[in-house]
Design a protein around this motif. Structure first.
Motif, PDB file in Angstrom:
ATOM      1  N   PHE A  38     -74.352 -34.845 -95.851  1.00  0.00           N
ATOM      2  CA  PHE A  38     -73.327 -35.853 -95.576  1.00  0.00           C
ATOM      3  C   PHE A  38     -73.917 -37.158 -95.040  1.00  0.00           C
ATOM      4  O   PHE A  38     -73.222 -38.164 -94.976  1.00  0.00           O
ATOM      5  N   LYS A  39     -75.190 -37.121 -94.657  1.00  0.00           N
ATOM      6  CA  LYS A  39     -75.788 -38.279 -94.010  1.00  0.00           C
ATOM      7  C   LYS A  39     -75.923 -39.459 -94.984  1.00  0.00           C
ATOM      8  O   LYS A  39     -76.313 -39.282 -96.144  1.00  0.00           O
ATOM      9  N   ASN A  40     -75.574 -40.636 -94.503  1.00  0.00           N
ATOM     10  CA  ASN A  40     -75.727 -41.894 -95.257  1.00  0.00           C
ATOM     11  C   ASN A  40     -74.991 -41.868 -96.596  1.00  0.00           C
ATOM     12  O   ASN A  40     -75.459 -42.420 -97.595  1.00  0.00           O
ATOM     13  N   GLN A  41     -73.825 -41.192 -96.625  1.00  0.00           N
ATOM     14  CA  GLN A  41     -73.025 -41.111 -97.843  1.00  0.00           C
ATOM     15  C   GLN A  41     -71.694 -41.822 -97.630  1.00  0.00           C
ATOM     16  O   GLN A  41     -71.125 -41.783 -96.534  1.00  0.00           O
ATOM     17  N   PRO A  42     -71.153 -42.488 -98.672  1.00  0.00           N
ATOM     18  CA  PRO A  42     -69.813 -43.087 -98.537  1.00  0.00           C
ATOM     19  C   PRO A  42     -68.754 -41.990 -98.386  1.00  0.00           C
ATOM     20  O   PRO A  42     -68.997 -40.826 -98.735  1.00  0.00           O
ATOM     21  N   TRP A  43     -67.570 -42.367 -97.895  1.00  0.00           N
ATOM     22  CA  TRP A  43     -66.553 -41.367 -97.561  1.00  0.00           C
ATOM     23  C   TRP A  43     -66.119 -40.557 -98.779  1.00  0.00           C
ATOM     24  O   TRP A  43     -65.839 -39.355 -98.669  1.00  0.00           O
ATOM     25  N   LEU A  44     -66.080 -41.183 -99.977  1.00  0.00           N
ATOM     26  CA  LEU A  44     -65.667 -40.455-101.169  1.00  0.00           C
ATOM     27  C   LEU A  44     -66.682 -39.371-101.527  1.00  0.00           C
ATOM     28  O   LEU A  44     -66.334 -38.230-101.858  1.00  0.00           O
ATOM     29  N   LYS A  45     -67.975 -39.736-101.426  1.00  0.00           N
ATOM     30  CA  LYS A  45     -69.038 -38.774-101.702  1.00  0.00           C
ATOM     31  C   LYS A  45     -68.993 -37.638-100.684  1.00  0.00           C
ATOM     32  O   LYS A  45     -69.220 -36.467-101.027  1.00  0.00           O
ATOM     33  N   ARG A  46     -68.679 -37.963 -99.439  1.00  0.00           N
ATOM     34  CA  ARG A  46     -68.585 -36.928 -98.407  1.00  0.00           C
ATOM     35  C   ARG A  46     -67.457 -35.941 -98.712  1.00  0.00           C
ATOM     36  O   ARG A  46     -67.603 -34.745 -98.485  1.00  0.00           O
ATOM     37  N   MET A  47     -66.352 -36.429 -99.223  1.00  0.00           N
ATOM     38  CA  MET A  47     -65.235 -35.547 -99.584  1.00  0.00           C
ATOM     39  C   MET A  47     -65.644 -34.602-100.717  1.00  0.00           C
ATOM     40  O   MET A  47     -65.303 -33.413-100.713  1.00  0.00           O
TER      41      MET A  47
END
Length: 631
Positions: A38-47
């Protein structure tokens, strides 16, 4: 040598209590750092990553191809040929209707395909949890006299097993199942396999009245007290098919490329034995058969879950024990085959997947399921690429449930007994037991006690003995840690065990003692007594050899990974006791956390600059130099 630089022991960087607690909790519950994706990822990628974490199917499905599907279809059909007869057989082992075994080979694999992280694990009923469930529930309720109540208790136990498993995964408490050591599992599995095999004599001999007990003596007694019920036709046919199944197993073990022979043998045997019984029906009417099996999908069983009444405690206990056993087997099997293909299986994800699978199964007429070693091995050898093979297997079972159930009417019980015996023979690990004897006698004793406990007391108590021995072994290592005297290997700065390295020699005026464990309240007094004993023995040896008296005791703390307040008090008390005897106590190479606690407790300053060193060699060099400068 005297001009070499002396290194001082440094304290670790200062941290707040909150930082220390967060670091410790992270190491205990998140050793693999599941949040790194999850590190250094945009919120959509995190979802998307979160969705893939909870539902691994979204991780591999976008890259799925027709080539992978071909391999999975072949492997799925192959394991279905093994899962169908085994499912029917294992259900009877749990004293459940045979159809429940097929139901349990349909819904759970579909759930696991969505939630599981292993590509090769083949899910379904397995022998040992089936035996344990049948034993524990059978002691309180008769499956033949109260079939509906027994079925309710089986489904409820499965629900509690799933709840327990999912909770362990969600709370990241997977280390709980590690209390079943390899040694105790070898003994437990072997003992349970022997009991399972002996119980199948009922089907192989054609006995109608057989004991429900699961101990060696009652089972053998029941066999020989009912000789009048033995059926020679059943014995002949049963033994022939047992030899056939064991023979195909041996062929596949010796030549892995012929795995399909052992995989197809159970279903082929079911077909051949059924045809044989139909042909011999007029001349051998006494051969017992499965009888009627209802067609159709799994009926809902949510209304049969039993959350109150006098049997609630029994279902919880049964659920926890079978849950631990099925988790242990499922995760071990998944990791074994993942290692062969060089990918990782997340233990906590597997716990949640297996737990949710069993919770869903308990509401759809399924009992306890997990990953089976025999079916997973076949799945792997057949070329499975993903968990789609489980979906193909479930689809094959679905077709069987909808259209093929009448064909099992004349399937003899003897073939189910032969299939179970063939399956559990592989659980007896002779090589593993022999290796335990060679490597660690205490582990072998634990294995033997577990084995005998299952055979002569009971399966649940045998498991309790296995866990107790594992815990006892841990306590033994913690409370009685290894200590030994170090000597110098001539021409080097290396200090090693005098008993292990015969070329190592004692350093005059020094006694160097190594401790190979954390120093806790449980072993602090023992270590103090043992160190004083080492000093007494070395003083006696020095007196007998007319060598120099001991002036300094060096405690090598390289392997002391932790210390508590009791351990700190022991170190300080030991320092005072030795000071009264004109002996100097020195600490060598304490790890960061130990150094920090000694400093915060105020003990470290009392040792002074000449009381703590980075290495044993530096301690000897510096102290020897100081002695030379003294008048």
């Amino acid at each position: 040598m005297s001009n070499l630089k002396l290194h001082r022991v440094a304290l670790p960087p200062p941290r707040t209590t909150a930082e220390k607690l967060r670091r410790r909790v992270s190491e205990i519950f998140f050793p693999e750092d599941p949040f790194h994706r999850f590190k250094n990822q945009p919120w959509l990628k995190r979802m998307i990553v979160a969705l893939q974490c909870f539902f691994p199917i979204f991780d591999w499905a976008p890259n799925y191809s027709l080539r992978l599907l071909k391999s999975d279809v072949v492997s799925g059909l192959t394991i279905a040929s093994l899962a169908i007869p085994q499912g029917i057989s294992y259900a009877k082992l749990a004293n459940l209707p045979s159809i429940i075994g097929l139901y349990s080979s349909f819904v759970p694999p579909l759930i696991y395909a969505v939630l599981g992280s292993s590509r090769h694990l083949a899910v379904g009923p397995v022998s040992i949890p089936s035996l344990v469930m049948g034993t524990m529930l059978g002691e309180a309720v008769s499956a033949s006299h109260q079939p509906v109540l027994y079925l309710k208790l089986a489904f409820t136990s499965t629900f509690f097993a799933g709840l327990f498993q999912a909770s362990l995964g969600f709370l990241r408490l997977g280390f709980v199942i590690d209390f079943l050591s390899k040694a105790t599992l070898v003994g437990f599995m072997a003992g349970a396999a022997v009991i399972v095999a002996l119980q199948q004599l009922k089907g192989l001999l054609g006995i109608s009245h057989f004991t429900n007990k699961m101990q060696l003596v009652p089972v053998l007694s029941s066999v020989f007290h009912h000789i009048d019920e033995w059926s020679w036709q059943t014995i002949v046919i049963g033994v022939l098919f047992l030899i056939l199944l064991l023979g195909t197993r041996q062929i596949s073990m010796r030549k892995p490329k012929l795995f399909w022979i052992a995989a197809a043998a159970p279903l082929a045997s079911v077909v051949m034995s059924t045809i044989l019984v139909v042909c011999l029906k007029s001349v051998a009417p006494g051969i017992q058969t499965i009888g009627h099996l209802a067609k159709g999908l799994n009926p809902t069983s949510a209304n049969m879950l039993h959350f109150n009444g006098p049997y609630l405690g029994l279902t919880i206990k049964t659920g926890i024990i079978t849950g631990i056993l099925s988790l242990t087997e499922g995760i071990a099997v998944g990791r074994t085959f993942a290692a062969l293909k060089n990918y990782q299986v997340d233990g906590n994800k597997e716990m949640m997947a297996i737990g949710l699978m069993n919770m869903a199964g308990s509401c759809s007429s399924c009992y306890i399921t997990t990953g089976s070693f025999s079916r997973t091995a076949v799945n792997y050898n057949a070329g499975a690429q993903t968990v789609v093979s489980n979906i193909v297997m479930a689809a094959t079972v679905l077709v069987t449930l909808l259209f093929l159930m009448p064909l099992f009417y004349y399937t003899p019980n003897l073939i189910l007994a032969a299939i179970i015996i063939t399956a559990v023979v592989g659980l007896i690990d002779y090589g593993g037991a022999y290796k335990l004897w060679k490597v660690d006698k205490l582990d072998f004793v634990a294995c033997l006690c577990s084995f005998l406990g299952v055979l002569f007391i009971s399966v649940p108590l045998g498991l309790a003995i296995a866990v107790s021995i594992s815990v006892f072994k841990i306590l033994l290592h913690v409370t009685r840690p290894n200590t030994f005297v170090l000597g110098n290997i001539p021409g080097t700065g290396i200090y090693q065990n005098l008993d292990r390295y015969k070329e190592a020699i004692r350093v005059p005026s020094f006694l160097i003692i190594a401790v190979e464990a954390p120093i806790y309240f449980a072993n602090a007094n023992y270590l103090q007594e043992r160190i004083i004993r080492w000093i007494r023995e070395e003083e006696e040896l020095a007196a007998s050899n007319n060598s120099d008296d001991i002036k300094c005791v060096i405690l090598d703390m390289t392997a002391v990974t932790a210390i508590d307040t009791s351990g700190i008090d022991t170190i300080n008390e030991l320092r005072k006791v030795l000071a009264k005897r004109a002996l100097k106590l020195v600490l060598a190479n304490p790890v960061g956390s130990v150094t920090e606690k000694l400093h915060e407790s105020g003990v470290l300053p009392e040792f002074g600059l000449e009381g703590i060193y980075l290495t044993v060699g530096e301690a000897i060099r510096d102290i020897s130099s100081s002695w030379k400068t003294q008048p």
